[in-house]
Design an enzyme around this catalytic site. Sequence first.
Site, PDB file in Angstrom:
ATOM      1  N   HIS A  94     138.693 -61.513 -30.254  1.00 30.10           N
ATOM      2  CA  HIS A  94     137.809 -60.901 -30.957  1.00 30.10           C
ATOM      3  C   HIS A  94     136.590 -60.677 -30.004  1.00 30.10           C
ATOM      4  O   HIS A  94     136.186 -61.471 -29.306  1.00 30.10           O
ATOM      5  CB  HIS A  94     137.340 -61.762 -32.052  1.00 30.10           C
ATOM      6  CG  HIS A  94     138.066 -61.425 -33.419  1.00 30.10           C
ATOM      7  ND1 HIS A  94     138.115 -62.465 -34.431  1.00 30.10           N
ATOM      8  CD2 HIS A  94     138.925 -60.402 -33.752  1.00 30.10           C
ATOM      9  CE1 HIS A  94     138.938 -61.926 -35.409  1.00 30.10           C
ATOM     10  NE2 HIS A  94     139.299 -60.575 -35.052  1.00 30.10           N
ATOM     11  N   ASP A  96     133.364 -61.097 -30.178  1.00 30.50           N
ATOM     12  CA  ASP A  96     132.174 -61.935 -29.962  1.00 30.50           C
ATOM     13  C   ASP A  96     132.554 -63.266 -29.093  1.00 30.50           C
ATOM     14  O   ASP A  96     131.735 -63.842 -28.715  1.00 30.50           O
ATOM     15  CB  ASP A  96     131.741 -62.466 -31.552  1.00 30.50           C
ATOM     16  CG  ASP A  96     132.781 -62.927 -32.368  1.00 30.50           C
ATOM     17  OD1 ASP A  96     133.935 -62.518 -32.429  1.00 30.50           O
ATOM     18  OD2 ASP A  96     132.614 -64.062 -33.263  1.00 30.50           O
TER      19      ASP A  96
END
Length: 444
Positions: A94, A96
């Site tokens: 992901h 982030d």
Amino acid sequence: MDVTFLGTASAQPSHTRSHSALALRVDGEVWLVDCGEATQHQLIHLNGNAALHCPDPASTAHPPASAPTPRADEAVLTPPRIARIRRVFITHLHGDHAFGLPGLLCTAGATGFTSETGPDPLHVYGPKGLKNYLRNALDHSLSRIGRKFVLHELILPAHVPSPLDAALELRSDSKHTAPHIDELPGEDLLATSLTSPDSNYPGDWYWTVITGNDLSKTGGASRVSVKAAPIPHSVPTVGYLFTEPQQQGKLRADLATPILQRNKDALGLKNPLVLLQKLKLGETLTMPDGAVLDPANLVEPARRGRRLLILGDTSDALSSAFVPLVDALRIQDASTPIAFTLDMVIHEATNACLAADVEAGGTLESVEKQTREHGHSTPQMAGAFSKRVNAMRLVLNHFSSRYKGDDAPESLAVMEEVRKLAVGEFGREQVVCARDFMNVIVKA
């Protein structure tokens, strides 16, 4: 061994929390776990202003929820440096947690560990998809890395279901892209089953990422061993268990030195303390005056090494292989007077049901249900897991942008409420909520 949190936000950064990343220092090296956007900026800021480094709340008089910025009269910690980064462990892809990786590699490539043959390569570990992601990012931006790098993917057997399977089936370009020009050959690390090679349950599988003192392509020699295991999330995600070997017991030089000194002339040694090394190695020494120096009476019992478990995003860590892996460590420790099996667990706590949520009509059940559906955990889930694996200390991480990481009284009050929710399940007060630039010491 210590950990500096470089980013503690979930999903979106805020003015008080950056994207996920932490720096683990091991034997003079820096090992990153995750590398969200702006990770290198956080390292640069911290090295430019070491006063940003927040001391371990366990070693200060500050409230345990979140340590404020240190006062001018407090000792300033030495920040982790980009030049010391040797390994990066990605929990999942992901953005982030991984968007900062290409840029960090480009910067770290200009410096780093060197040997007679040049700069040592930087090793990157992560789940399936890591190679494609990083190669494409570097190739399409025409980036070169001054320092070689090595990619190692953690591979589950084909019959074990993965959250990414359906998405990959729809893609025509799911095969590995060609290695980058600055990339050295790495390894596909194949998982081992705790039960049967035919098991299709992800919680039965784990990887041996680094074996202590391993000289293989997975990263060169290290005292610390690393195991990984899949944990439930919306994409393939892993956690990492870092384990030091047993530490040699301390020699009671205060007891041996007087005996050696009084036999100095008879031994014919200018410095009889050179014999201390023989005691450390287990040799019994008989002195000219008849005194016997027995290591059994002069060397303290060996101590187990430190153990740190860092989890990526997860909705159910209790179903992972980490539980039986830690149970095996507990059996290993049975003959020694050790109270805890793990010294520290770093566990996400994205959402919480606070008093304000209850006043607005929310319930613990509804918040936990929604949190699990998004692949995440609550403080209570983190506390329950840490209790199950017999951890000495729990550090909560990866917070929603609703939970600010600054010194404002209202922010500290909210984080203390979050901390208390974890304490209730953990059964111990040794819980802290991480904030950007916080440093925690891993103690056995």
